[in-house]
Write an enzyme that holds these catalytic residues in place. Structure first.
Site, PDB file in Angstrom:
ATOM      1  N   HIS A 126     -24.890 -30.265  55.583  1.00 52.17           N
ATOM      2  CA  HIS A 126     -25.971 -29.711  54.754  1.00 52.17           C
ATOM      3  C   HIS A 126     -25.600 -28.294  54.275  1.00 52.17           C
ATOM      4  O   HIS A 126     -26.465 -27.422  54.139  1.00 52.17           O
ATOM      5  CB  HIS A 126     -27.264 -29.677  55.574  1.00 52.17           C
ATOM      6  CG  HIS A 126     -28.516 -29.965  54.809  1.00 52.17           C
ATOM      7  ND1 HIS A 126     -29.250 -31.102  54.968  1.00 52.17           N
ATOM      8  CD2 HIS A 126     -29.192 -29.247  53.883  1.00 52.17           C
ATOM      9  CE1 HIS A 126     -30.329 -31.066  54.201  1.00 52.17           C
ATOM     10  NE2 HIS A 126     -30.312 -29.947  53.515  1.00 52.17           N
ATOM     11  N   GLY A 182     -18.966 -26.785  51.533  1.00 51.36           N
ATOM     12  CA  GLY A 182     -17.931 -25.758  51.427  1.00 51.36           C
ATOM     13  C   GLY A 182     -17.047 -25.820  50.198  1.00 51.36           C
ATOM     14  O   GLY A 182     -16.162 -24.973  50.038  1.00 51.36           O
ATOM     15  N   GLN A 241     -32.090 -39.278  46.826  1.00 47.57           N
ATOM     16  CA  GLN A 241     -32.000 -38.831  48.226  1.00 47.57           C
ATOM     17  C   GLN A 241     -33.400 -38.841  48.812  1.00 47.57           C
ATOM     18  O   GLN A 241     -34.291 -38.140  48.351  1.00 47.57           O
ATOM     19  CB  GLN A 241     -31.383 -37.433  48.297  1.00 47.57           C
ATOM     20  CG  GLN A 241     -31.267 -36.903  49.724  1.00 47.57           C
ATOM     21  CD  GLN A 241     -32.457 -36.059  50.136  1.00 47.57           C
ATOM     22  OE1 GLN A 241     -32.913 -35.231  49.355  1.00 47.57           O
ATOM     23  NE2 GLN A 241     -32.969 -36.278  51.352  1.00 47.57           N
ATOM     24  N   ARG A 287     -15.655 -25.025  46.836  1.00 45.88           N
ATOM     25  CA  ARG A 287     -15.802 -23.962  45.832  1.00 45.88           C
ATOM     26  C   ARG A 287     -14.696 -24.013  44.790  1.00 45.88           C
ATOM     27  O   ARG A 287     -14.738 -23.262  43.816  1.00 45.88           O
ATOM     28  CB  ARG A 287     -15.772 -22.573  46.506  1.00 45.88           C
ATOM     29  CG  ARG A 287     -16.880 -22.355  47.534  1.00 45.88           C
ATOM     30  CD  ARG A 287     -18.271 -22.316  46.904  1.00 45.88           C
ATOM     31  NE  ARG A 287     -19.290 -22.094  47.908  1.00 45.88           N
ATOM     32  CZ  ARG A 287     -19.917 -23.072  48.571  1.00 45.88           C
ATOM     33  NH1 ARG A 287     -19.646 -24.345  48.304  1.00 45.88           N
ATOM     34  NH2 ARG A 287     -20.839 -22.783  49.476  1.00 45.88           N
ATOM     35  N   THR A 339     -30.805 -38.724  54.265  1.00 42.86           N
ATOM     36  CA  THR A 339     -30.282 -37.521  54.913  1.00 42.86           C
ATOM     37  C   THR A 339     -30.781 -37.485  56.357  1.00 42.86           C
ATOM     38  O   THR A 339     -31.995 -37.501  56.592  1.00 42.86           O
ATOM     39  CB  THR A 339     -30.743 -36.271  54.136  1.00 42.86           C
ATOM     40  OG1 THR A 339     -30.221 -36.379  52.814  1.00 42.86           O
ATOM     41  CG2 THR A 339     -30.239 -34.996  54.778  1.00 42.86           C
ATOM     42  N   ARG A 386     -23.838 -25.951  46.173  1.00 43.46           N
ATOM     43  CA  ARG A 386     -24.041 -24.623  45.593  1.00 43.46           C
ATOM     44  C   ARG A 386     -23.169 -24.384  44.370  1.00 43.46           C
ATOM     45  O   ARG A 386     -23.568 -23.654  43.455  1.00 43.46           O
ATOM     46  CB  ARG A 386     -23.778 -23.551  46.646  1.00 43.46           C
ATOM     47  CG  ARG A 386     -24.775 -23.580  47.823  1.00 43.46           C
ATOM     48  CD  ARG A 386     -24.413 -22.484  48.798  1.00 43.46           C
ATOM     49  NE  ARG A 386     -25.202 -22.459  50.005  1.00 43.46           N
ATOM     50  CZ  ARG A 386     -24.942 -23.189  51.102  1.00 43.46           C
ATOM     51  NH1 ARG A 386     -23.934 -24.049  51.114  1.00 43.46           N
ATOM     52  NH2 ARG A 386     -25.708 -23.072  52.181  1.00 43.46           N
TER      53      ARG A 386
END
Ligand SMILES: Cc1cc2nc3c(=O)[nH]c(=O)nc-3n(C[C@H](O)[C@H](O)[C@H](O)COP(=O)(O)O)c2cc1C
Length: 391
Positions: free
Chosen positions: A282, A315, A133, A317, A161, A337
């Protein structure tokens, strides 16, 4: 794998997040967990998945659903790739190497950020399915050398990006004294030290690893960029459409535009000949107030048709979230994350556990959906609540 990471202690990504929160000082946890301004987009990124519902085909036996797919010319054992996370080495000393190695053990790919603490060659040594990236920090000349290094090391695609014209305003980073802690003078740091000292296991690892982050892949004219100079360097060299032709001449492999949030920009990327677009905001860390990323995905897929591959992030999860994105037309997703919580909690073992949670979620959900392979997922497997789509 350590016992504390296994079931019943860690059942889902929220449990890994709690483990990361316990291990990290606030300044590091909030850097990872937080998002821009009022975090409206960040919240919508996760909650908008609830507006897409499955339509199962029942009474069908699916003993072993196939979760493998192919993206950017690379076969991957799971329809997920680990997303670039800047400063991963601050989360755990193995940082980017742990992510790359975890992805390799799972048979999938890893995207290394320019803002990374391990050299791109060391990260490549952990996994042959690696992507780079690129931020143009340090200007074109410096970036040319980095692009050349990435090609020589065997990186398979370049992710550009485009959502980082300026670093997003992450209020928690300011309140926690992120820039004071990154800087040299001791006095401004004092206020923030008690919370760091209250996390001795993280601190011991951080100090043993050399302390303040080094950025061996963000090389400017005077040598590797200092962490304190990153925000200014990002702003002065944000990627623009005009850069694409210049990059195309330097990089012969696939190019992916990461950060697409409208069908118009997706079409512009296609017109410039990219191999894929990654629908992403992002993780809500840049422009607050844009819709949850999943809301944008159908319009982008409709706009580009078969002209390039569509990836998706922001988003995710749960494994079911991944399948919903595939139903809406993504070829594969990037997770951010979700794996970084695991890495922060327990290095390589934590990355493995995060991927395993998502993998077993997907296998179970495919069985319940009555779908034999992720490649067969489509809009017939879901329904969207009225008003879900952002066009
Ligand atoms: C702590 C953190 C650092 C990030 N650093 C980068 C980066 O250096 N380059 C980049 O393109 N994206 C970066 N991202 C964005 C991720 O690649 C990805 O788009 C995002 O995390 C997806 O959202 P999720 O975390 O909800 O999965 C970062 C995200 C986080 C959470």
């Amino acid at each position: 794998m350590t016992r504390s990471l296994a079931s019943p202690h860690i059942l889902n990504i929220a449990d890994l997040r709690a483990a990361a929160r316990a291990r990290l000082p606030d300044v590091v946890f909030d850097y990872l967990d937080g998002a821009a301004e009022g975090e409206t987009t960040h919240r919508d990124n996760t909650s908008c998945f609830d507006e897409v519902m499955f339509r199962p085909k029942l009474a069908v036996k699916i003993p072993q659903p196939d979760v493998s797919t192919r993206v950017l010319g690379t076969g991957i054992a799971l329809p997920l790739i680990l997303a670039p996370i800047g400063y991963s080495r601050m989360l755990h000393p193995r940082g980017e190497c742990a992510a790359s190695a975890g992805a390799a053990r799972a048979g999938t790919g890893y995207i290394l950020s320019t803002i990374s603490g391990h050299s791109l060659e060391a990260v490549r040594a952990e996994n042959e399915k690696v992507f780079f990236q690129l931020y143009l920090m340090g200007g074109r000349e410096a970036s040319e050398a980095t692009i050349d290094r990435a090609a020589k090391a065997g990186y398979r695609a370049l992710f550009l990006t485009i959502d980082t014209a300026v670093a997003g305003f992450r209020e928690k980073d300011f309140r926690n004294g992120m820039s004071q802690l990154m800087g040299k003078p001791l006095l401004p740091k004092l206020k923030y030290l008690p919370n760091i000292l209250a996390h001795p296991r993280w601190l011991a690892g951080f100090l043993r690893d050399g302390g303040m982050p080094h950025l061996p892949n963000a090389v400017a004219a005077g040598g590797p960029l200092r962490a304190t100079d990153v925000a200014a360097a990002l702003e002065s060299a944000a990627v623009c459409w005009e850069d694409l032709e210049w990059i195309r001449n330097l990089w012969k492999g696939p190019i992916v535009i990461k950060g697409i949030q409208t069908a118009d920009d997706a079409r512009r990327a296609v017109d410039l000949g990219v191999s894929a677009v990654a629908v992403s905001n992002h993780g809500g860390r840049q422009l607050d107030g844009v819709p949850g990323s999943l809301r944008v995905l159908p319009a982008v897929v409709d706009a580009v048709g078969e002209q390039c591959e569509v990836l998706f992030d922001s988003g995710i999860r749960r494994g079911a979230d991944i399948l919903k994105a595939l139903c809406l037309g993504a070829k594969a997703v990037l997770v951010g994350r979700a794996y970084a919580y695991g890495m922060a909690a327990a290095g390589d073992d934590g990355v493995d556990r995060a991927i395993e949670i998502l993998r077993s979620d997907m296998v179970r959900t495919l069985k319940l959906l009555g779908c034999p392979t992720v490649r067969a997922l489509g809009r017939g497997h879901i329904s969207m609540r009225p008003g879900f789509r952002a066009d």
